[in-house]
Design a protein around this motif. Sequence first.
Motif, short mmCIF file in Angstrom:
data_model
loop_
_atom_site.label_atom_id
_atom_site.label_comp_id
_atom_site.label_asym_id
_atom_site.label_seq_id
_atom_site.Cartn_x
_atom_site.Cartn_y
_atom_site.Cartn_z
N ASP A 68 0.09 -1.36 -0.02
CA ASP A 68 -0.38 0.23 0.19
C ASP A 68 0.59 1.43 -0.02
N GLY A 69 2.29 1.70 -0.57
CA GLY A 69 2.92 1.59 -0.37
C GLY A 69 3.08 2.76 -1.82
N GLN A 70 3.91 4.02 -1.78
CA GLN A 70 3.08 4.95 -2.39
C GLN A 70 4.13 4.40 -3.92
N ASP A 71 3.72 4.62 -5.32
CA ASP A 71 4.42 4.10 -6.01
C ASP A 71 4.72 5.15 -6.98
N LEU A 72 5.68 4.95 -7.84
CA LEU A 72 6.54 6.35 -8.25
C LEU A 72 6.24 7.81 -8.57
N ALA A 73 4.82 6.97 -9.25
CA ALA A 73 3.80 8.50 -9.55
C ALA A 73 3.12 9.00 -8.67
N GLN A 74 3.44 8.14 -7.74
CA GLN A 74 2.50 8.86 -6.46
C GLN A 74 3.35 9.67 -4.87
N MET A 75 4.80 9.71 -5.84
CA MET A 75 6.03 10.11 -4.71
C MET A 75 5.61 11.91 -5.22
N GLU A 207 3.21 4.78 -12.96
CA GLU A 207 1.97 3.90 -12.23
C GLU A 207 2.34 2.73 -12.10
N GLY A 208 2.38 2.15 -9.99
CA GLY A 208 2.13 0.21 -10.09
C GLY A 208 3.98 0.34 -10.45
N VAL A 209 4.78 1.48 -10.68
CA VAL A 209 5.98 1.15 -10.59
C VAL A 209 7.06 1.23 -9.44
N ASP A 210 7.69 0.68 -8.70
CA ASP A 210 8.54 0.43 -7.84
C ASP A 210 9.94 1.35 -7.52
#
Length: 226
Positions: A68-75, A207-210
């Motif tokens: 549930d952590g932030q992905d690249l797009a959410q940072m 999105e969806g990438v770590d």
Amino acid sequence: MDKSKIVDLTQNIIQGKEPFPYEVEIDDVTKIIPNVKHHPDDWYVVSNLTYCTHIGAHIEAPFHHKQDGQDLAQMDYRKLINPLVVIDATKKKDKEEITLADCKKYDAKIKKDSIVFIWTGADKLFHTPQWEDQKPYLAPEAAQYLADKGIACIGCDSPDIEVPGLLTQPVHQIVFDKEIPMVESCCNLEAVAEGDYICFILPTPFEGVDSIPCRIIAIPVSEMKW
């Protein structure tokens, strides 16, 4: 701004030398995208890259270890432009601990939203078989101290700063619990170990990438004007 004073903290990515999978396909654009046309005498190529997202200097989002952590797009990219603090760990040996006391020496410099990089000197061994042999690790209590300070990002010039021999990845878990991303395998920290610099880390927001390799630079505060 004297642009010659900008310091590049990014490793070159070279096919055949990366410790993670990396393949390059370069061909005429008509071979890869058949609907594109061009004059036969013109040089017009495109590239297909197949790679692990942890090649070169890369940033890891909390999603790397937290479902549930932030992905690249959410940072928040704004937090990845902040003052840089370099912790000198160059006297540490492979698998030697970087302690809480080592980090607290920089307590006055480390502020909320600082970008903190740990300098080990391992970057000079990048693309060699010895690269994995210079990897001191960050004590979990030191990671907790930095996380509690509210830093914006933690990084290193080595493969990682994780506690060796454990399956739980405690350092990653501690910082990711505070939504703090981690940079690994940067370089040239000796050039920014002294003085005041602003660090810029701008990952592509997949999105969806770590994780993703990215360009990282540091600019002296004195040059932050046009």
